[in-house]
Scaffold this motif. Structure first.
Motif, PDB file in Angstrom:
ATOM      1  N   ALA A   1      22.849  32.832  19.058  1.00 32.41           N
ATOM      2  CA  ALA A   1      23.319  33.602  20.214  1.00 32.41           C
ATOM      3  C   ALA A   1      24.502  34.463  19.797  1.00 32.41           C
ATOM      4  N   CYS A   2      24.520  35.690  20.275  1.00 32.00           N
ATOM      5  CA  CYS A   2      25.593  36.619  19.912  1.00 32.00           C
ATOM      6  C   CYS A   2      26.566  36.790  21.075  1.00 32.00           C
ATOM      7  N   HIS A   3      27.699  37.415  20.783  1.00 28.96           N
ATOM      8  CA  HIS A   3      28.665  37.783  21.813  1.00 28.96           C
ATOM      9  C   HIS A   3      28.253  39.146  22.373  1.00 28.96           C
ATOM     10  N   PRO A   4      28.400  39.368  23.685  1.00 31.16           N
ATOM     11  CA  PRO A   4      27.957  40.650  24.269  1.00 31.16           C
ATOM     12  C   PRO A   4      28.656  41.872  23.682  1.00 31.16           C
ATOM     13  N   ASP A   5      29.880  41.697  23.147  1.00 27.79           N
ATOM     14  CA  ASP A   5      30.626  42.832  22.600  1.00 27.79           C
ATOM     15  C   ASP A   5      30.580  42.885  21.079  1.00 27.79           C
ATOM     16  N   SER A   6      29.700  42.115  20.474  1.00 28.25           N
ATOM     17  CA  SER A   6      29.705  41.992  19.021  1.00 28.25           C
ATOM     18  C   SER A   6      29.027  43.177  18.337  1.00 28.25           C
ATOM     19  N   VAL A   7      29.451  43.433  17.112  1.00 28.28           N
ATOM     20  CA  VAL A   7      28.801  44.442  16.267  1.00 28.28           C
ATOM     21  C   VAL A   7      27.507  43.879  15.689  1.00 28.28           C
ATOM     22  N   TYR A   8      27.491  42.568  15.405  1.00 29.24           N
ATOM     23  CA  TYR A   8      26.347  41.920  14.747  1.00 29.24           C
ATOM     24  C   TYR A   8      25.495  41.176  15.778  1.00 29.24           C
ATOM     25  N   LYS A   9      24.887  41.898  16.681  1.00 31.83           N
ATOM     26  CA  LYS A   9      24.160  41.254  17.781  1.00 31.83           C
ATOM     27  C   LYS A   9      22.939  40.471  17.298  1.00 31.83           C
ATOM     28  N   ARG A  10      22.285  40.908  16.253  1.00 33.67           N
ATOM     29  CA  ARG A  10      21.067  40.249  15.769  1.00 33.67           C
ATOM     30  C   ARG A  10      21.357  39.134  14.764  1.00 33.67           C
ATOM     31  N   GLU A  11      22.527  39.168  14.178  1.00 29.20           N
ATOM     32  CA  GLU A  11      22.821  38.233  13.078  1.00 29.20           C
ATOM     33  C   GLU A  11      23.704  37.060  13.493  1.00 29.20           C
ATOM     34  N   GLU A  12      24.421  37.183  14.599  1.00 30.58           N
ATOM     35  CA  GLU A  12      25.459  36.209  14.942  1.00 30.58           C
ATOM     36  C   GLU A  12      24.919  34.864  15.420  1.00 30.58           C
ATOM     37  N   TRP A  13      25.714  33.834  15.112  1.00 31.51           N
ATOM     38  CA  TRP A  13      25.467  32.469  15.579  1.00 31.51           C
ATOM     39  C   TRP A  13      26.698  31.991  16.341  1.00 31.51           C
ATOM     40  N   ARG A  14      26.458  31.279  17.436  1.00 34.61           N
ATOM     41  CA  ARG A  14      27.563  30.794  18.270  1.00 34.61           C
ATOM     42  C   ARG A  14      27.857  29.332  17.962  1.00 34.61           C
ATOM     43  N   LEU A  15      29.134  29.042  17.762  1.00 28.68           N
ATOM     44  CA  LEU A  15      29.558  27.658  17.551  1.00 28.68           C
ATOM     45  C   LEU A  15      29.578  26.928  18.885  1.00 28.68           C
ATOM     46  N   SER A  16      28.958  25.748  18.930  1.00 32.44           N
ATOM     47  CA  SER A  16      28.880  24.975  20.179  1.00 32.44           C
ATOM     48  C   SER A  16      29.407  23.569  19.952  1.00 32.44           C
ATOM     49  N   SER A  17      30.204  23.111  20.911  1.00 32.10           N
ATOM     50  CA  SER A  17      30.771  21.754  20.837  1.00 32.10           C
ATOM     51  C   SER A  17      30.124  20.843  21.889  1.00 32.10           C
ATOM     52  N   ASN A  18      28.790  20.958  22.051  1.00 34.47           N
ATOM     53  CA  ASN A  18      28.072  20.212  23.095  1.00 34.47           C
ATOM     54  C   ASN A  18      28.347  18.718  23.055  1.00 34.47           C
ATOM     55  N   LEU A  19      28.355  18.156  21.844  1.00 32.62           N
ATOM     56  CA  LEU A  19      28.485  16.705  21.722  1.00 32.62           C
ATOM     57  C   LEU A  19      29.862  16.235  22.199  1.00 32.62           C
TER      58      LEU A  19
END
Length: 708
Positions: free
Chosen positions: A224-242
């Protein structure tokens, strides 16, 4: 603030209304137990299938923070252990399928990362785009694309014929009301998490135990990317679900109810102002900040409305400054890409009005009739009726949760069994699968994983016994007592299916009296409250709480003590010789190759086996065995009861394979010599399912018999 006088009474009423709506302590804990069981079941099933993946259930269902009216989705995250995520090149591991290095620079938003591909045989950056998912950055670095990873999932679903996919954020799902995310484990300590731990030290909340567990808990990288990111297709979002789940599990019931109340307000009231742009995650973040800033002694039932008022004040402050910070990861504004400035202003005006009017708007919450129930002044006079209704709703929810978990378990189990059955190295493979299941049983300290592994072992062991029995009968040997005695370890897998398999083996081997005794035992267990579970077909109505009223009409304690569920009975080709002959046609349902092409991905899996509802098969076997013994009265009774599976309306909700039941009933009338009625039943079966139905063979056979 001076707490309004009516807040105390309204708090207690609101708390009771939430209890009545399925948000009481027992139901919350039951949801957590069931979904943690499903989590371990899906992880173990993946291992048995040969996948190196770990499954996690997150969100409202696992936390227990939902009600039937909220209709919360099921969130599942599958993490691939074939990938090694590195924070620096020294983390490189040989013999891993992939090694990815997390990249971050100052131009990227917080929480977002790029994944640089590192070579297999050396800890050096990859220079070639030899894989479709690899893309090249302007600097020349080869990256693993998040967007192409999601496209892979869509393509896989499409090739399987699983239907249309829905994309929601990082989720690519083919199941209605499910969010399915493919992610990567991050096992290394991250500065974002350590910074949060340091910030929280010395505070009453979060608890020290949670902070200590957070130090070693994995995070995940989601596509998942950030809406304002330059790398919309390449980005990964860090998640702290656990970590977030651990925080939710540390809350007391007042805190849980306050969070549920926020979600009810969001869906009933905020949605009218800003649509779905305020999410459950926004509500969760608000409750975390409120708990952290509030004395623990305030979190008691009679303060519920005041605590809700405090939460809305936190939201109002965030809307005023246009920023809701992520609770754990610093620098992230949860309004970005979700709530525009215009919508923030609209919501601010509404929340401000709600606060100034002392939360009067809660009387307009429509979900679960919360508002109407709050206004019902007589509710406290009918305590006994209310307690009974609450108890009944709680038990219905428990049954729905149990049913859905067993349906998913059975579906995965059948997939494993069919895969084993089709392998040429069957003996080696089934021993390998049993060994993996046994290791999961022995090497785990968690009770949920132990019981799940044991459940798989029992079912796979029962299948293995059945194949050994079939081998004996194929070689015209007597099924020895050792094989029969092994069934005792798997007879309690559910109410009926394993016992019916055993009765079928006894019948096919000529032990008619023994088969009758087993069938009588099944009949005694198969009371009116038993619910059918199928791993092949799906019924929407089975998620309706009202469908479970009959199961609770008798002794509800008995329902939960005896696990009132019966799996469909499945026979694969390795069990041919312990399967009644008429069911062999079910393994060859198609008349033409064109019919096979009409099957979906799931149907291609199960239509090469014989699948029959347990109740239908019980009465069919009773007909066969009593007929073989010359017991006319019981034969007629069994025939009538088999017919009731089709013609009695109350049985239809538990009938997943009506065409097969009609075929069995038709075969009974064939044996009775009533070919016209048999033909009529087979044709009715074809009206139910015209293609991929063994009735096509039966119609041809009976017409030849009639024509002489």
């Amino acid at each position: 603030m001076e707490i309004p006088e009516h807040f105390t009474e309204l708090s207690i009423r609101f708390s009771e209304v939430l209890d009545d709506s399925g948000a009481g302590k027992e139901t919350v804990l039951e949801r957590r137990r069931i979904f943690l069981w499903r989590e371990s079941m899906e992880t173990i099933a993946a291992k048995l299938w040969g996948d190196k993946a770990e499954c996690f259930h997150f969100g409202s269902q696992t936390e227990g923070t939902t009600t039937p009216g909220l209709q919360s989705d099921i969130d599942i995250l599958c993490s691939n252990h074939c990938v090694n995520i590195m924070t620096f090149l020294g983390d490189w591991k040989a013999r891993k399928n992939m090694n990815f290095l997390m990249l971050y620079d100052e131009t990227m938003p917080p929480q977002q990362y790029l994944l640089q591909v590192i070579q297999f045989n050396t800890p050096s950056p990859e220079t070639s785009r030899w894989f479709y998912n690899f893309v090249r950055k302007e600097s020349g670095q080869v990256l693993y694309s998040a967007e192409r990873c999601k496209q892979d999932q869509q393509h896989l679903i499409w090739t399987r014929g699983s239907g249309m996919t829905t994309e929601h954020g990082p989720s690519v799902s083919w199941v209605p009301n499910w969010d399915i995310v493919q992610a990567f484990h991050v096992l290394k300590q991250l500065p974002e998490i350590q910074h949060w731990i340091n910030r929280c030290r010395g505070k009453p909340w979060p608890p020290v135990q949670v902070l200590e567990a957070a130090r070693v808990a994995p995070c995940f990288l989601l596509p998942a990317c950030h809406p304002d990111s330059v790398y919309k297709r390449e980005e990964w979002r860090l998640s702290s679900n656990l970590i977030e789940r651990m925080l939710m599990f540390s809350l007391n019931m007042t805190q849980i109810k306050c969070y549920i109340a926020l979600k009810l307000i969001r869906k009933s009231l905020f949605a009218n102002i800003v649509g779905d742009y305020i999410t459950s995650f926004h509500c969760k973040t608000i409750i975390f900040y409120t708990i952290e800033r509030t004395r623990p002694s305030l979190w008691v039932e009679h303060n519920l409305m005041f605590l809700l008022w405090l939460c809305l004040n936190v939201l109002r402050q965030c809307l005023r400054c246009g920023r809701l910070p992520h609770y754990i990861i610093e620098g992230v504004n949860l309004f970005d890409g979700k709530l525009s400035k215009v919508k923030q202003r609209r919501l601010y005006v509404f929340v401000d009005s709600m606060i100034k009017k002392n939360l009067h708007y809660v009387f307009y919450i429509g979900i679960d009739d919360i508002g109407c129930r709050l206004q019902d002044c007589s509710m406290r006079r009918v305590v006994q009726v209310k307690e009974l209704q609450r108890f009944t709703l709680c038990n219905r929810i428990r049954l729905v949760l149990k049913y859905e978990s067993l349906k998913d378990f059975f579906s995965r189990l059948l997939g494993i069994i069919r895969q084993l059955s089709s392998n040429t190295t069957f003996e080696v493979d089934i021993q390998h699968v049993l060994r993996i299941a046994l290791e999961s049983y022995i090497n785990n300290r968690l009770k949920t994983k132990i019981t799940t592994a044991l459940k798989f072992i029992k079912h796979i062991h029962a299948f293995y016994n059945s194949t050994k029995s079939s081998d004996c009968l194929r070689l015209q040997n007597v099924v020895n007592t050792e094989i029969i005695s092994r069934f005792q370890y798997s007879l309690n897998t559910d109410v009926a299916s394993s016992r019916l398999k055993m009765a079928s083996i006894l019948y096919c081997s000529g032990h008619i009296h023994a088969a009758v005794k087993v069938l009588e035992d099944v009949d005694n267990w198969y009371h009116i409250m038993v619910k059918a579970v199928c791993g092949c077909r799906y019924k929407d109505k089975n998620h309706n709480l009202h469908q479970y009223a009959n199961m609770l009409s008798g002794n509800s304690d008995k329902v939960f003590l005896e696990s009132p569920f019966a799996f469909c009975v499945t026979f694969c080709r390795r069990e041919l010789y312990c399967t009644p002959c008429i069911l062999l046609f079910e393994m060859n349902r198609n008349i033409t190759d064109e019919e096979v092409a009409l099957r979906g991905y799931v149907e291609k899996g199960w239509m090469v086996t014989a699948e029959v509802d347990a109740r239908s098969f019980l009465h069919y076997l009773q007909y066969l065995t009593y007929r073989a013994l010359g017991d006319h009265d019981n034969t007629e009774n069994a025939l009538g009861r088999l017919g009731s599976c089709i013609y009695d309306e109350k049985n239809k909700i538990n009938l997943y394979h009506p065409e097969t039941t009609l075929n069995l009933l038709g075969h009974c009338y064939e044996m009775e010599g009533d070919y016209e009625l048999a033909l009529e039943l087979y044709e009715k079966s074809l009206q139910t399912y015209g293609k991929n139905n063994a009735a096509n063979w039966h119609v041809r056979r009976v017409r030849r018999l009639v024509s002489g």
